[in-house]
Motif scaffolding. Structure first.
Motif, PDB file in Angstrom:
ATOM      1  N   GLU A 147       3.210 -52.226-107.804  1.00 27.63           N
ATOM      2  CA  GLU A 147       4.189 -51.180-108.041  1.00 27.63           C
ATOM      3  C   GLU A 147       3.599 -49.799-107.808  1.00 27.63           C
ATOM      4  N   ALA A 148       2.291 -49.658-108.045  1.00 28.95           N
ATOM      5  CA  ALA A 148       1.660 -48.359-107.855  1.00 28.95           C
ATOM      6  C   ALA A 148       1.256 -48.137-106.414  1.00 28.95           C
ATOM      7  N   GLY A 149       0.996 -49.181-105.671  1.00 28.01           N
ATOM      8  CA  GLY A 149       0.573 -49.063-104.275  1.00 28.01           C
ATOM      9  C   GLY A 149       0.279 -50.430-103.709  1.00 28.01           C
ATOM     10  N   TYR A 150       0.059 -50.497-102.396  1.00 26.39           N
ATOM     11  CA  TYR A 150      -0.240 -51.772-101.755  1.00 26.39           C
ATOM     12  C   TYR A 150      -1.548 -52.347-102.288  1.00 26.39           C
ATOM     13  N   THR A 151      -1.564 -53.679-102.474  1.00 21.69           N
ATOM     14  CA  THR A 151      -2.835 -54.352-102.704  1.00 21.69           C
ATOM     15  C   THR A 151      -3.543 -54.508-101.363  1.00 21.69           C
ATOM     16  N   ILE A 152      -4.813 -54.872-101.431  1.00 17.86           N
ATOM     17  CA  ILE A 152      -5.556 -55.101-100.183  1.00 17.86           C
ATOM     18  C   ILE A 152      -4.892 -56.208 -99.378  1.00 17.86           C
ATOM     19  N   GLY A 153      -4.545 -57.320-100.053  1.00 23.30           N
ATOM     20  CA  GLY A 153      -3.917 -58.436 -99.341  1.00 23.30           C
ATOM     21  C   GLY A 153      -2.589 -58.048 -98.731  1.00 23.30           C
ATOM     22  N   GLU A 154      -1.821 -57.240 -99.449  1.00 27.09           N
ATOM     23  CA  GLU A 154      -0.517 -56.827 -98.920  1.00 27.09           C
ATOM     24  C   GLU A 154      -0.682 -55.901 -97.733  1.00 27.09           C
ATOM     25  N   LEU A 155      -1.650 -55.006 -97.785  1.00 25.61           N
ATOM     26  CA  LEU A 155      -1.914 -54.140 -96.639  1.00 25.61           C
ATOM     27  C   LEU A 155      -2.330 -54.954 -95.421  1.00 25.61           C
ATOM     28  N   GLU A 156      -3.186 -55.943 -95.664  1.00 28.43           N
ATOM     29  CA  GLU A 156      -3.583 -56.816 -94.552  1.00 28.43           C
ATOM     30  C   GLU A 156      -2.362 -57.481 -93.931  1.00 28.43           C
ATOM     31  N   GLN A 157      -1.477 -58.019 -94.786  1.00 26.47           N
ATOM     32  CA  GLN A 157      -0.305 -58.719 -94.275  1.00 26.47           C
ATOM     33  C   GLN A 157       0.650 -57.766 -93.572  1.00 26.47           C
ATOM     34  N   TRP A 158       0.825 -56.557 -94.115  1.00 29.36           N
ATOM     35  CA  TRP A 158       1.687 -55.567 -93.465  1.00 29.36           C
ATOM     36  C   TRP A 158       1.150 -55.250 -92.071  1.00 29.36           C
ATOM     37  N   CYS A 159      -0.151 -55.026 -91.968  1.00 30.34           N
ATOM     38  CA  CYS A 159      -0.751 -54.692 -90.669  1.00 30.34           C
ATOM     39  C   CYS A 159      -0.626 -55.848 -89.688  1.00 30.34           C
ATOM     40  N   LEU A 160      -0.883 -57.073 -90.157  1.00 29.22           N
ATOM     41  CA  LEU A 160      -0.782 -58.239 -89.277  1.00 29.22           C
ATOM     42  C   LEU A 160       0.644 -58.425 -88.784  1.00 29.22           C
ATOM     43  N   CYS A 161       1.603 -58.269 -89.681  1.00 26.94           N
ATOM     44  CA  CYS A 161       3.003 -58.453 -89.315  1.00 26.94           C
ATOM     45  C   CYS A 161       3.447 -57.387 -88.306  1.00 26.94           C
ATOM     46  N   THR A 162       3.096 -56.130 -88.562  1.00 30.59           N
ATOM     47  CA  THR A 162       3.521 -55.043 -87.679  1.00 30.59           C
ATOM     48  C   THR A 162       2.831 -55.136 -86.323  1.00 30.59           C
ATOM     49  N   LEU A 163       1.546 -55.474 -86.318  1.00 28.29           N
ATOM     50  CA  LEU A 163       0.846 -55.689 -85.041  1.00 28.29           C
ATOM     51  C   LEU A 163       1.465 -56.850 -84.283  1.00 28.29           C
ATOM     52  N   GLY A 164       1.880 -57.881 -85.011  1.00 28.76           N
ATOM     53  CA  GLY A 164       2.509 -59.032 -84.369  1.00 28.76           C
ATOM     54  C   GLY A 164       3.813 -58.667 -83.686  1.00 28.76           C
ATOM     55  N   TYR A 165       4.618 -57.826 -84.327  1.00 30.00           N
ATOM     56  CA  TYR A 165       5.878 -57.406 -83.697  1.00 30.00           C
ATOM     57  C   TYR A 165       5.621 -56.470 -82.529  1.00 30.00           C
ATOM     58  N   LEU A 166       4.595 -55.638 -82.620  1.00 29.83           N
ATOM     59  CA  LEU A 166       4.235 -54.797 -81.477  1.00 29.83           C
ATOM     60  C   LEU A 166       3.877 -55.666 -80.278  1.00 29.83           C
ATOM     61  N   LYS A 167       3.092 -56.710 -80.520  1.00 31.26           N
ATOM     62  CA  LYS A 167       2.733 -57.629 -79.438  1.00 31.26           C
ATOM     63  C   LYS A 167       3.959 -58.351 -78.900  1.00 31.26           C
ATOM     64  N   SER A 168       4.882 -58.703 -79.794  1.00 30.46           N
ATOM     65  CA  SER A 168       6.085 -59.408 -79.377  1.00 30.46           C
ATOM     66  C   SER A 168       6.949 -58.545 -78.461  1.00 30.46           C
ATOM     67  N   PHE A 169       7.168 -57.270 -78.837  1.00 30.13           N
ATOM     68  CA  PHE A 169       7.960 -56.380 -77.987  1.00 30.13           C
ATOM     69  C   PHE A 169       7.241 -56.138 -76.657  1.00 30.13           C
ATOM     70  N   SER A 170       5.928 -56.002 -76.695  1.00 32.39           N
ATOM     71  CA  SER A 170       5.153 -55.802 -75.470  1.00 32.39           C
ATOM     72  C   SER A 170       5.301 -56.995 -74.541  1.00 32.39           C
ATOM     73  N   ARG A 171       5.281 -58.188 -75.125  1.00 38.06           N
ATOM     74  CA  ARG A 171       5.380 -59.417 -74.331  1.00 38.06           C
ATOM     75  C   ARG A 171       6.784 -59.597 -73.767  1.00 38.06           C
ATOM     76  N   GLN A 172       7.792 -59.342 -74.595  1.00 43.60           N
ATOM     77  CA  GLN A 172       9.176 -59.599 -74.182  1.00 43.60           C
ATOM     78  C   GLN A 172       9.666 -58.602 -73.141  1.00 43.60           C
ATOM     79  N   TYR A 173       9.204 -57.362 -73.225  1.00 45.89           N
ATOM     80  CA  TYR A 173       9.692 -56.322 -72.312  1.00 45.89           C
ATOM     81  C   TYR A 173       8.573 -55.837 -71.387  1.00 45.89           C
ATOM     82  N   ALA A 174       7.718 -56.777 -70.994  1.00 47.08           N
ATOM     83  CA  ALA A 174       6.580 -56.415 -70.151  1.00 47.08           C
ATOM     84  C   ALA A 174       7.017 -55.805 -68.829  1.00 47.08           C
TER      85      ALA A 174
END
Length: 840
Positions: free
Chosen positions: A776-803
């Motif tokens: 509630e006060a801020g992201y945990t380390i694990g949550e930050l890791e997951q947020w970064c992995l998820c967002t990087l994954g979608y960046l890769k997905s858009f890059s791949r789909q609209y290459a």
């Protein structure tokens, strides 16, 4: 298909047992040959086309059709020669039209003909060497173009892929020539560039991510070398010709004329961008086969030789290719492949399907469980596709699933991949059914009720309720409803808004009242929503002329439909369709702080973003198709106009002398009609040309919009990721977001966040109570890791789909978006889908 051909198919279908599994191949072939023999005299042409088409569209039966043609060759050499010549013409055409599947299957068919003595082994060798020579030329530094290695790889792959069907006969009859081909393949493999399929790995921990591991071509070559050492014995390829060897050996082997490959394409530019675009084009035309998906542990999957695994995969993919629109036939052929061993686990790993009525569904269950266990390492786009497939799959089985086995995910953090997966599957199921039905389906896992979305329904801010105090907004909303029911014109309502709401309360309040009220009027169904937007869209357009107000409008849509992800996405999509909201505004809204915080816990913002980018480029695609059609129409109109003018001029040119003066001999009425036809044809031509100019202007505008959309999209990804990604170490080491490395530090808004315990990869934290409290006060380390992995994954997905689109703007992206030093994880995700090799 001719009536005679239909009759022939029915006769063969009635009299020929099915070929596959453990059936007696010899008896099957004899019955079918007898049928063809009886029909030959009056159905010769139909039989010819029938055999050719069956060989191409039922390629798992090629050995069977090869023997049939071999037996016919004993009685009618001209017929068999015609088959050979037609196959050569088809292969030549496939090479020059770059029809990949046809090339691959026809090479396999040639092996079937060779095994049945219809063509000579030397013809196969000659064809192999033609393909191999072309592949080597493509990679030649002086005469070739290495950007087109995908074509060269494909040619060599076709050779290797056909060897299980013809290797044994080639080894027996022309061993030296076969060895020469294998040496050539070894030479090619040694000079080709390794294909790193980092952008196409289902799991982030797949072996394909490492450049030290073999790619598909290298792996297949290794399998064929092993097959060669084992004497070319393949359990998965039937050899029905051996039962007829004494008969077939006396048949005449026909000459298969040489084929030619298209020459390599050259580029005169040294520009790295143009070379990259060329590589991308080559990969689109000749996509590299990826390494197979491993779901099950080796001790559970069927025990078979690597080459048999490859052959069965080829069978399955061929059936899916030719029967993708015929579910019953597809399922039938999938379960009756001509192999004598079980392959359900391999089939599950190749494609999810409902095939075997008893055994296969249990394999699907095992596959889903295996994928669920590895969901945290799964590629983001693959995870989304799995959610969509799985929810649809359950809808076909009364939504029955052993949910109690996954009930523990409720205790995981809200961002844990397994919890998010279950949550999104349940939400998609509700779209396919209704809330009470899905709630009932999980009654054995009552804990999961907490993951169900709120019961869908509007959240109308100005709902009339006696328990609530009536406000100015309630009064104005009620008045607007009365105006709509009273059929007031759009102009009248706009004047009312401008005079009664905006001066006293401001434009933002007006957007609030009007959008909430109109959404409520259109909330009964999708059709009601469309009707409201069509009739009163101008009111919204007047209130929201710029991005700031459009962002506010989307906030209102999201608030009204906060209990329905589906209706939020539909409403925003329709508003974009009516140009009430721009695509750029939607991207900015998706990347607003409130939505960014949802990136790793919900598909809600990503669905809206996917719809937006897809609709933008669908518009461009539709315009291109319309322009192509108009260009053809212009050509037809010009020909019609020219013909009409010619007829008119010819009629006018025929003269006769009346009272000493030349006058047209045609009747005035006909001349007027011809003049009318000519004028109308010319008018039609001008109209089409004007339409073409208008469409071309729209296309130019659309392309510019697409360019700006991609620029903003990638810039938005860059900004939010840069803000949250852990920095590169002083030694230059890139942080590993999956390793749980305690030395990795994240930018933290909360001073305690950096010292919190690191969660494990599935989301189950080492101190879940502490992490839940501190989230509630801020992201945990694990949550930050997951947020970064998820967002990087979608960046890769858009890059791949609209290459393709990105490559057309790659200079813009390099110069304006990725300027200077950016985080290596961002660059890797952004460019991994563009067919750029990250290690080059």
């Amino acid at each position: 298909m001719s009536a005679g051909w239909r009759t022939l198919l029915l006769r063969i279908g009635d009299r020929c047992p099915e070929y596959g599994g453990t059936a007696d191949h010899k008896e099957h072939i004899e019955i079918c040959y007898n049928v063809l023999s009886r029909e030959y005299e009056h159905s010769k042409d139909d039989i010819f086309e029938f055999l050719l088409q069956c060989a191409e569209q039922l390629p798992h039966k090629i050995p069977f059709f090869g023997v049939l043609i071999g037996l016919i060759n004993l009685e009618n050499e001209d017929f068999a020669k015609g088959i050979v010549d037609a196959t050569q013409a088809n292969l030549q055409d496939a090479l020059h039209t770059e029809n990949r599947d046809r090339i691959r299957i026809l090479l396999r068919f040639l092996c079937g003909l060779m095994c049945s003595k219809v063509i000579s082994p030397n013809s196969i060798i000659e064809t192999y060497e033609t393909l191999l020579s072309s592949a080597a030329t493509i990679l030649d530094e002086d005469a070739g173009n290495a950007s087109w290695q995908p074509r060269a790889d494909f040619y060599v792959y076709c050779i290797l892929a056909s060897l299980p069907w013809g290797g044994s006969e080639l080894f027996e009859q022309v061993p030296d020539e076969l060895e020469r081909v294998l040496v050539g393949i070894q030479s090619y493999i040694s000079i080709r560039r390794h294909f790193d399929d980092i952008a196409f790995s289902v799991f982030e921990t797949d072996e394909g991510n490492s450049p030290n591991k073999k790619d598909f071509m290298e792996d297949l070559w290794e399998h064929m070398q092993l097959l060669s050492r084992n004497g070319w014995k393949v359990k998965s390829v039937p050899k029905p010709y051996l039962s007829f060897e004494a008969q077939l050996v006396v048949g005449k082997s026909h000459r298969f004329h040489p084929v030619s490959c298209p020459p390599p394409t050259f580029t005169m530019s040294s520009s790295e961008i143009l070379k990259g675009q060329e590589k991308h084009e080559a990969n689109l035309k000749y996509p590299q086969r990826l390494r197979r998906l491993h779901i099950f542990p080796t001790n559970k999957a069927e025990n078979m030789q690597p080459v048999d695994r490859f052959v069965v995969e080829e069978y399955i993919l061929d059936v899916l290719l030719f029967f993708n629109g015929c579910r019953k036939e597809c399922a039938f052929y999938l379960v009756s492949l001509p192999v004598s061993f079980r392959y359900e686990y391999l089939m599950a790993e190749t494609i999810f399907s409902q095939a075997l009525p008893a055994a296969f569904p249990s394999v699907v269950v095992a596959a889903v469980h295996a994928l669920f266990d590895r969901i945290s390492n799964m590629d983001t786009e693959c995870r989304t596709r799995l959610i969509l497939w799985f929810s649809h799959h359950l809808s076909n089985f009364q939504f029955i699933w052993p949910w109690q086995e996954w009930a523990n995910v409720k205790g995981l953090p809200k961002w844990a991949p397994q919890r998010v997966f279950v949550q999104e599957v349940l939400e998609r199921e509700i779209r396919l059914s209704y809330f009470e039905k899905i709630k009932q389906s999980i009654e054995d896992a009552a804990e999961l009720e907490g993951l169900l979305p709120p019961k869908a329904g509007p959240n109308f801010r100005y709902h009339t309720d006696e328990s609530k105090e009536s406000t100015e907004g309630h009064r104005l909303s009620k008045e607007l409803v009365s105006m709509v029911r009273g059929r007031k014109t759009t102009r009248d309502i706009i004047l009312w808004v401008e005079e009664q709401i905006v001066p006293a309360n401001g434009a933002k309040f007006a957007v609030d009242v009007v959008s909430q009220t109109l959404l409520d009027i259109g909330s009964k169904s999708f059709t009601h929503l469309i009707t409201v937007l069509e009739r009163y869209g101008q009111i919204i357009s007047k209130l929201c002329p710029d991005e700031e107000m459009q962002l506010l409008l989307m906030d209102e849509v999201s608030a009204y439909w906060k209990n329905s992800t589906q209706m939020t996405a539909i409403a925003i999509d329709r508003m974009m369709g009516y140009r009430l909201i721009s695509n750029l505004a939607i991207v900015k809204w998706v990347f607003s702080p409130a939505n960014v915080d949802q990136f790793h816990v919900s598909d809600r913002p990503w669905e809206i973003l996917r719809n937006t980018v897809s609709k933008t480029y669908n518009r461009i695609s539709d315009l291109r198709k319309e322009i192509q059609t108009l260009r053809k129409s212009i050509q037809v109109a010009k020909e019609a106009s020219a013909k009409a003018i010619k007829e008119l001029e010819e009629a006018k040119s025929i003269l006769e002398i009346v009272e000493g003066q030349p006058v047209p001999s045609e009747r005035p009425g006909r001349l007027r009609r011809l003049q009318g036809f000519a004028d109308k044809a010319k008018e039609e031509e001008v109209t089409i040309e004007e339409s073409l100019e208008a469409k071309q202007a729209l296309l130019a505008r659309g392309l510019e919009e697409g360019k700006e959309l991609l620029r903003l999209l990638f810039k938005s990804f860059l900004d939010v990721l840069t803000e949250r990604l852990p920095p590169v170490s002083a030694d230059g080491d890139v942080p590993n977001l999956r390793a749980g490395d305690p030395n990795v530090t994240f930018p933290a808004s909360d001073p305690e966040a950096a010292t919190m315990e690191i969660d494990n990869e599935n989301g189950a934290d080492n101190n879940s109570q502490v992490n839940r409290e501190n989230t509630e006060a801020g992201y945990t380390i694990g949550e930050l890791e997951q947020w970064c992995l998820c967002t990087l994954g979608y960046l890769k997905s858009f890059s791949r789909q609209y290459a393709t689109e990105i490559w057309s703007h790659i200079g813009m992206l390099d110069d304006e978006v990725f300027v200077g030093s950016i985080h290596p994880l961002i660059r890797k995700a952004a460019f991994s889908g563009l067919c750029r090799q990250m290690n080059q």
